[in-house]
Design a protein around this motif. Structure first.
Motif, PDB file in Angstrom:
ATOM      1  N   ALA A 106      -4.972   6.164  -2.725  1.00 51.76           N
ATOM      2  CA  ALA A 106      -3.910   5.263  -2.285  1.00 51.76           C
ATOM      3  C   ALA A 106      -3.819   4.142  -3.312  1.00 51.76           C
ATOM      4  O   ALA A 106      -4.815   3.773  -3.930  1.00 51.76           O
ATOM      5  CB  ALA A 106      -4.226   4.685  -0.914  1.00 51.76           C
ATOM      6  N   VAL A 151       0.869  -1.174   0.000  1.00 53.30           N
ATOM      7  CA  VAL A 151       0.000   0.000   0.000  1.00 53.30           C
ATOM      8  C   VAL A 151       0.902   1.218   0.000  1.00 53.30           C
ATOM      9  O   VAL A 151       1.865   1.280   0.756  1.00 53.30           O
ATOM     10  CB  VAL A 151      -0.912   0.031   1.245  1.00 53.30           C
ATOM     11  CG1 VAL A 151      -1.769   1.283   1.251  1.00 53.30           C
ATOM     12  CG2 VAL A 151      -1.771  -1.208   1.315  1.00 53.30           C
ATOM     13  N   CYS A 183     -10.194   3.054   1.599  1.00 55.62           N
ATOM     14  CA  CYS A 183      -9.076   2.629   2.461  1.00 55.62           C
ATOM     15  C   CYS A 183      -9.545   2.437   3.901  1.00 55.62           C
ATOM     16  O   CYS A 183      -9.180   1.458   4.555  1.00 55.62           O
ATOM     17  CB  CYS A 183      -7.950   3.658   2.442  1.00 55.62           C
ATOM     18  SG  CYS A 183      -7.055   3.750   0.903  1.00 55.62           S
ATOM     19  N   LEU A 228      -3.089   0.247  -3.880  1.00 50.32           N
ATOM     20  CA  LEU A 228      -3.023  -1.064  -3.250  1.00 50.32           C
ATOM     21  C   LEU A 228      -2.611  -2.060  -4.324  1.00 50.32           C
ATOM     22  O   LEU A 228      -3.271  -2.159  -5.359  1.00 50.32           O
ATOM     23  CB  LEU A 228      -4.394  -1.455  -2.682  1.00 50.32           C
ATOM     24  CG  LEU A 228      -4.563  -2.889  -2.190  1.00 50.32           C
ATOM     25  CD1 LEU A 228      -3.709  -3.122  -0.948  1.00 50.32           C
ATOM     26  CD2 LEU A 228      -6.024  -3.172  -1.901  1.00 50.32           C
ATOM     27  N   LEU A 282      -7.465   3.416  -4.710  1.00 53.91           N
ATOM     28  CA  LEU A 282      -8.563   3.521  -3.764  1.00 53.91           C
ATOM     29  C   LEU A 282      -8.731   4.938  -3.236  1.00 53.91           C
ATOM     30  O   LEU A 282      -7.738   5.649  -3.035  1.00 53.91           O
ATOM     31  CB  LEU A 282      -8.308   2.598  -2.568  1.00 53.91           C
ATOM     32  CG  LEU A 282      -8.045   1.134  -2.881  1.00 53.91           C
ATOM     33  CD1 LEU A 282      -7.586   0.405  -1.628  1.00 53.91           C
ATOM     34  CD2 LEU A 282      -9.285   0.483  -3.451  1.00 53.91           C
ATOM     35  N   ARG A 315      -9.802   7.517  -0.106  1.00 53.18           N
ATOM     36  CA  ARG A 315      -9.531   7.441   1.335  1.00 53.18           C
ATOM     37  C   ARG A 315     -10.660   6.702   2.050  1.00 53.18           C
ATOM     38  O   ARG A 315     -10.415   5.940   2.983  1.00 53.18           O
ATOM     39  CB  ARG A 315      -9.346   8.836   1.927  1.00 53.18           C
ATOM     40  CG  ARG A 315      -8.187   9.622   1.346  1.00 53.18           C
ATOM     41  CD  ARG A 315      -6.869   8.924   1.651  1.00 53.18           C
ATOM     42  NE  ARG A 315      -5.780   9.539   0.933  1.00 53.18           N
ATOM     43  CZ  ARG A 315      -4.731  10.080   1.515  1.00 53.18           C
ATOM     44  NH1 ARG A 315      -4.606  10.068   2.810  1.00 53.18           N
ATOM     45  NH2 ARG A 315      -3.774  10.608   0.782  1.00 53.18           N
TER      46      ARG A 315
END
Length: 60
Positions: A27, A18, A43, A29, A38, A40
């Motif tokens: 983010a 990550v 996440c 992954l 993704l 937040r």
């Protein structure tokens, strides 16, 4: 600042990673050869599920 974590197999192969950059709303992954970007909120939901799984007691 970059936040990054990973889980490696016994042979050193990266299984999960990550990564997120400061100020970036997404983010990344990575699961083996697959990558997901993704939000937040996504996440947080995944982290909540993993946290709940980590607190379960093993079967007896």
């Amino acid at each position: 600042m970059t936040a990054r974590t990973s889980v490696n197999a016994g042979a050193g192969e990266e299984i999960v990673s990550v990564q997120v950059e400061d100020g970036d709303p997404y983010a990344v992954l990575a699961l083996g050869r697959y990558t997901a970007v993704l939000t937040r909120d996504e996440c947080r939901r995944i982290a909540d599920a993993l946290r709940a799984a980590s607190r379960r007691h093993p079967p007896r």
